[in-house]
Structure formats: C-alpha cells, structure tokens
Design a protein around this motif. Structure first.
Motif, PDB file in Angstrom:
ATOM      1  N   THR A   1       2.744 -16.855   0.895  1.00  0.00           N
ATOM      2  CA  THR A   1       1.572 -16.231   0.284  1.00  0.00           C
ATOM      3  C   THR A   1       1.446 -14.772   0.723  1.00  0.00           C
ATOM      4  O   THR A   1       1.068 -13.910  -0.075  1.00  0.00           O
ATOM      5  CB  THR A   1       0.300 -17.032   0.637  1.00  0.00           C
TER       6      THR A   1
ATOM      7  N   HIS B   1      -4.247 -12.680  -1.795  1.00  0.00           N
ATOM      8  CA  HIS B   1      -3.128 -13.485  -1.312  1.00  0.00           C
ATOM      9  C   HIS B   1      -2.721 -13.089   0.108  1.00  0.00           C
ATOM     10  O   HIS B   1      -2.414 -13.956   0.929  1.00  0.00           O
ATOM     11  CB  HIS B   1      -1.925 -13.357  -2.254  1.00  0.00           C
TER      12      HIS B   1
ATOM     13  N   ASN C   1      -3.312 -20.223  -6.374  1.00  0.00           N
ATOM     14  CA  ASN C   1      -1.961 -20.328  -6.921  1.00  0.00           C
ATOM     15  C   ASN C   1      -1.957 -20.906  -8.333  1.00  0.00           C
ATOM     16  O   ASN C   1      -1.090 -20.569  -9.135  1.00  0.00           O
ATOM     17  CB  ASN C   1      -1.056 -21.137  -5.990  1.00  0.00           C
TER      18      ASN C   1
ATOM     19  N   GLY D   1       4.121 -19.945  -8.244  1.00  0.00           N
ATOM     20  CA  GLY D   1       2.768 -20.471  -8.359  1.00  0.00           C
ATOM     21  C   GLY D   1       2.747 -21.992  -8.300  1.00  0.00           C
ATOM     22  O   GLY D   1       1.929 -22.591  -7.592  1.00  0.00           O
TER      23      GLY D   1
END
Length: 128
Positions: free
Chosen positions: A25, A58, A94, A105
């Motif tokens: 991430t 993120h 995501n 994702g």
C-alpha cells in the motif's frame, strides 16, 4: 530466559499479511503521488478523486498498517483491534482503487479480507 507471549498461527499469518499489505500500500501510494504512468485515469467512474490525494491516503494507511503488523508480532492486544479496523478500511480503499489498478486492487482487497479473517479467527485456546 525471558518469557515470550505465545502467538497463534493465525495471529502470525495476520501480522505477516499486514506487513506485506502495508508495504504494498505504501508503494502504491508513492507511485500515485509521483503521478506514475502505472495507473489509468478513468473519466466515467462514479467516484472521482485526484490520484495525488488518493496516493497520500494509501501512503498514510500503509504506514499505519505496517506498524500495527509489527506490533502484532509483539503480542499487543490493541494491534488486533486496530488491525481489524485498518484492514477493513484498506479493503474499502482498495475496492475503490480497482479502476486505476485492477490487478493490485483485487490482490490487496483479498489480502485485507484475509487479515480480518485471521485476526477474528486467531487465538482460540482450548480450555481443559
């Protein structure tokens, strides 16, 4: 010799997945902040947002997930509760990220669902 708290296999799995998911991430966030050409711009997507703003989300979320995963190895009870909350939030982010990076994702969505499952399942001790 110092006594170490025993961790169940599910807790160790969740901690490893949190560290892996946190690192991925973070990398996803850095790439979005740098306006890398890895991500696609979607015009007709229902949720419109800037890639830079989403990249910062993120990045911060990845750092916190990574730190909670490390704390989970230490046996911190708060890390289990925080882990479930953060993994649920990361699963949502995501899911919303799928139009920009479909493969990652979906992979990170699955990783975060596995984290929630492992944290909610783990540490069942047999009482005899």
């Amino acid at each position: 010799m110092a006594s170490r708290k025993h961790l169940s296999g599910w807790t160790v799995l969740a901690a490893v997945l949190m560290i892996f998911g946190g690192i991925m991430t973070i990398l996803e966030g850095v790439a979005a902040i740098a306006h890398d050409q890895v991500f696609t711009e979607t015009r007709d997507y229902f949720f419109r947002y800037s890639l830079t703003g989403w990249g910062w989300i993120h990045l911060v979320l990845g750092v916190v997930i990574l730190l909670a995963g490390v704390a989970l190895f230490g046996g911190a009870v708060w890390a289990r509760m925080v882990g479930v909350t953060l993994a649920s939030l990361a699963a949502l982010t995501n899911f919303l990220w799928i139009p920009h990076a479909p493969f990652w994702g979906i992979v990170l969505l699955a990783v975060n669902i596995a984290i929630v499952w492992a944290l909610c399942t783990g540490d069942r001790r047999r009482v005899t």
